[in-house]
Design a protein around this motif. Sequence first.
Motif, PDB file in Angstrom:
ATOM      1  N   GLU A  67       0.856  -1.187   0.000  1.00 40.36           N
ATOM      2  CA  GLU A  67       0.000   0.000   0.000  1.00 40.36           C
ATOM      3  C   GLU A  67       0.886   1.229   0.000  1.00 40.36           C
ATOM      4  N   CYS A  68       0.466   2.256  -0.689  1.00 41.93           N
ATOM      5  CA  CYS A  68       1.216   3.506  -0.622  1.00 41.93           C
ATOM      6  C   CYS A  68       0.266   4.682  -0.747  1.00 41.93           C
ATOM      7  N   GLN A  69       0.691   5.814  -0.200  1.00 43.13           N
ATOM      8  CA  GLN A  69      -0.072   7.041  -0.282  1.00 43.13           C
ATOM      9  C   GLN A  69       0.517   7.881  -1.405  1.00 43.13           C
ATOM     10  N   THR A  70      -0.214   7.982  -2.493  1.00 42.96           N
ATOM     11  CA  THR A  70       0.275   8.721  -3.649  1.00 42.96           C
ATOM     12  C   THR A  70      -0.898   9.258  -4.449  1.00 42.96           C
ATOM     13  N   SER A  71      -0.697  10.400  -5.049  1.00 51.06           N
ATOM     14  CA  SER A  71      -1.745  10.979  -5.892  1.00 51.06           C
ATOM     15  C   SER A  71      -1.590  10.516  -7.341  1.00 51.06           C
ATOM     16  N   THR A  72      -0.448   9.890  -7.649  1.00 55.68           N
ATOM     17  CA  THR A  72      -0.178   9.406  -8.998  1.00 55.68           C
ATOM     18  C   THR A  72      -0.123   7.890  -8.991  1.00 55.68           C
ATOM     19  N   LEU A  73      -0.982   7.256  -9.751  1.00 54.70           N
ATOM     20  CA  LEU A  73      -1.040   5.799  -9.760  1.00 54.70           C
ATOM     21  C   LEU A  73       0.243   5.229 -10.360  1.00 54.70           C
ATOM     22  N   PRO A  74       0.965   4.364  -9.616  1.00 61.28           N
ATOM     23  CA  PRO A  74       2.181   3.759 -10.157  1.00 61.28           C
ATOM     24  C   PRO A  74       1.864   2.884 -11.364  1.00 61.28           C
TER      25      PRO A  74
ATOM     26  N   GLU B  13      19.091   1.515  -3.971  1.00 58.51           N
ATOM     27  CA  GLU B  13      19.081   0.567  -5.083  1.00 58.51           C
ATOM     28  C   GLU B  13      17.675   0.061  -5.368  1.00 58.51           C
ATOM     29  N   VAL B  14      17.464  -0.314  -6.617  1.00 57.67           N
ATOM     30  CA  VAL B  14      16.184  -0.883  -7.028  1.00 57.67           C
ATOM     31  C   VAL B  14      16.089  -2.309  -6.491  1.00 57.67           C
ATOM     32  N   VAL B  15      15.017  -2.605  -5.752  1.00 58.38           N
ATOM     33  CA  VAL B  15      14.837  -3.927  -5.149  1.00 58.38           C
ATOM     34  C   VAL B  15      13.569  -4.611  -5.628  1.00 58.38           C
ATOM     35  N   GLY B  16      12.820  -3.976  -6.510  1.00 60.89           N
ATOM     36  CA  GLY B  16      11.594  -4.598  -6.981  1.00 60.89           C
ATOM     37  C   GLY B  16      10.891  -3.799  -8.051  1.00 60.89           C
ATOM     38  N   LYS B  17       9.769  -4.356  -8.505  1.00 61.39           N
ATOM     39  CA  LYS B  17       8.954  -3.740  -9.546  1.00 61.39           C
ATOM     40  C   LYS B  17       7.481  -3.780  -9.148  1.00 61.39           C
ATOM     41  N   VAL B  18       6.712  -2.842  -9.654  1.00 55.72           N
ATOM     42  CA  VAL B  18       5.262  -2.845  -9.480  1.00 55.72           C
ATOM     43  C   VAL B  18       4.654  -3.767 -10.535  1.00 55.72           C
ATOM     44  N   LEU B  19       3.854  -4.734 -10.091  1.00 51.52           N
ATOM     45  CA  LEU B  19       3.144  -5.598 -11.037  1.00 51.52           C
ATOM     46  C   LEU B  19       1.835  -4.940 -11.466  1.00 51.52           C
ATOM     47  N   SER B  20       1.063  -4.480 -10.490  1.00 51.87           N
ATOM     48  CA  SER B  20      -0.199  -3.798 -10.779  1.00 51.87           C
ATOM     49  C   SER B  20      -0.562  -2.914  -9.593  1.00 51.87           C
ATOM     50  N   ALA B  21      -1.366  -1.910  -9.839  1.00 51.94           N
ATOM     51  CA  ALA B  21      -1.756  -0.978  -8.780  1.00 51.94           C
ATOM     52  C   ALA B  21      -3.123  -0.402  -9.096  1.00 51.94           C
ATOM     53  N   LEU B  22      -3.866  -0.055  -8.039  1.00 53.33           N
ATOM     54  CA  LEU B  22      -5.186   0.544  -8.223  1.00 53.33           C
ATOM     55  C   LEU B  22      -5.494   1.446  -7.044  1.00 53.33           C
ATOM     56  N   GLN B  23      -6.033   2.599  -7.361  1.00 55.28           N
ATOM     57  CA  GLN B  23      -6.382   3.591  -6.346  1.00 55.28           C
ATOM     58  C   GLN B  23      -7.841   3.418  -5.939  1.00 55.28           C
ATOM     59  N   LYS B  24      -8.088   3.472  -4.624  1.00 57.58           N
ATOM     60  CA  LYS B  24      -9.450   3.454  -4.114  1.00 57.58           C
ATOM     61  C   LYS B  24      -9.503   4.384  -2.914  1.00 57.58           C
ATOM     62  N   SER B  25     -10.361   5.393  -3.019  1.00 59.76           N
ATOM     63  CA  SER B  25     -10.396   6.448  -2.001  1.00 59.76           C
ATOM     64  C   SER B  25      -8.988   7.038  -1.903  1.00 59.76           C
ATOM     65  N   ARG B  26      -8.409   7.059  -0.707  1.00 62.10           N
ATOM     66  CA  ARG B  26      -7.069   7.624  -0.544  1.00 62.10           C
ATOM     67  C   ARG B  26      -5.978   6.559  -0.528  1.00 62.10           C
ATOM     68  N   SER B  27      -6.368   5.314  -0.674  1.00 63.04           N
ATOM     69  CA  SER B  27      -5.414   4.221  -0.571  1.00 63.04           C
ATOM     70  C   SER B  27      -5.090   3.665  -1.949  1.00 63.04           C
ATOM     71  N   CYS B  28      -3.805   3.425  -2.182  1.00 58.72           N
ATOM     72  CA  CYS B  28      -3.369   2.775  -3.409  1.00 58.72           C
ATOM     73  C   CYS B  28      -2.836   1.397  -3.043  1.00 58.72           C
ATOM     74  N   LYS B  29      -3.487   0.350  -3.547  1.00 58.73           N
ATOM     75  CA  LYS B  29      -3.022  -1.022  -3.327  1.00 58.73           C
ATOM     76  C   LYS B  29      -2.162  -1.450  -4.506  1.00 58.73           C
ATOM     77  N   LEU B  30      -1.094  -2.205  -4.204  1.00 58.51           N
ATOM     78  CA  LEU B  30      -0.176  -2.648  -5.228  1.00 58.51           C
ATOM     79  C   LEU B  30       0.181  -4.120  -5.043  1.00 58.51           C
ATOM     80  N   LEU B  31       0.395  -4.810  -6.133  1.00 57.06           N
ATOM     81  CA  LEU B  31       1.121  -6.072  -6.105  1.00 57.06           C
ATOM     82  C   LEU B  31       2.530  -5.744  -6.565  1.00 57.06           C
ATOM     83  N   VAL B  32       3.518  -6.122  -5.757  1.00 56.38           N
ATOM     84  CA  VAL B  32       4.904  -5.792  -6.059  1.00 56.38           C
ATOM     85  C   VAL B  32       5.733  -7.068  -6.106  1.00 56.38           C
ATOM     86  N   ILE B  33       6.735  -7.071  -6.947  1.00 58.53           N
ATOM     87  CA  ILE B  33       7.682  -8.184  -7.036  1.00 58.53           C
ATOM     88  C   ILE B  33       8.987  -7.709  -6.416  1.00 58.53           C
TER      89      ILE B  33
END
Length: 328
Positions: A258-265, A280-300
């Motif tokens: 989860e992250c707090q952001t106004s821009t969808l990753p 250093e880069v330790v991962g990638k965003v697989l998918s993300a979706l904003q709902k209300s003020r919360s952004c849920k992500l699947l990350v690798i």
Amino acid sequence: MNTNWKTFLLSQQATVDNENHVFSPKIGDSGERNIYPLSHLAVLTVAGKDAAKLLQGQTTCNVNDISEKKSSLAAMCNPKGRVIATFLLVKKADAFLLVLPVELLETVKKRLQMYVLRSDVKLMDSSDEFCLLGLLEPGTPTQAFATETQENLISINFPALARRKLLITDADNAIRYCSEQVEHHDFKMADSDDWRYLDISSGIPWLTKETSEEFIPQMLNLDKLGGISFNKGCYTGQEIVARTHYLGKSKREMLLAECQTSTLPQPNSSIVNLDNEEQEVVGKVLSALQKSRSCKLLVILQRTETTYDNLGLQDEKAAQITLLPFHA
């Protein structure tokens, strides 16, 4: 999208954007009785007497285990074991239905066509024939991917804290079904993005063009979701998948965040370790979706012996990422 189905949705004051996401003015909150038009997903039909043999040689699951009572998540890989697409594999009479993101249907169809040769197999984009619905209602969840097949309706249980099902039917029946559930059973039409949010929270790893051929199946938790068979025999990419399984854990794993952001990753956005001096880069965003003020992500993320306490997006380091348990 089927024309009659789209006309019905528009008659319900829904709007459909250019990416086939459906937005309804009658949005139900989580935990209520909701119906979601899943127009961001499509159906590829694989039919013919050699259909099972073709799919057995190109997918990670054991096709022989799929029946009208049991569906499965699965993946199709390239020779290097990288996942081209994930999909839900469903049996319908003598054919198989692959439910997958609209944007990857043609890619999967073309890849399977390469292996048809002289086999008795027909590949058909059935997106105009079938409508996909999501159903959420209060109740105890049932076994994931257990399937119930009726004459005009296929129902597949999906992971969730509540009772969640994906329905496959034709347009006329979809219209009748939605009308009946809304008018007589207190269901509400809800946004397709709300279903995508539930998929993210449940750890369903749908891919996009940006993430296609980036990860091996174990990085997407397909082994934990029952989408990989390690005793079915050879398939494209099987050597890499099996080696990862028998030599130890994958170097990366999929987690909910989860992250707090106004821009969808965006898919494949880089994640950095803010506690590291070099960030250093330790991962990638697989998918993300904003709902209300919360952004849920699947990350690798890269596996590590220590926990990540301070993660952020490379392009927006102020958007701190917090790891969560699935179904959060």
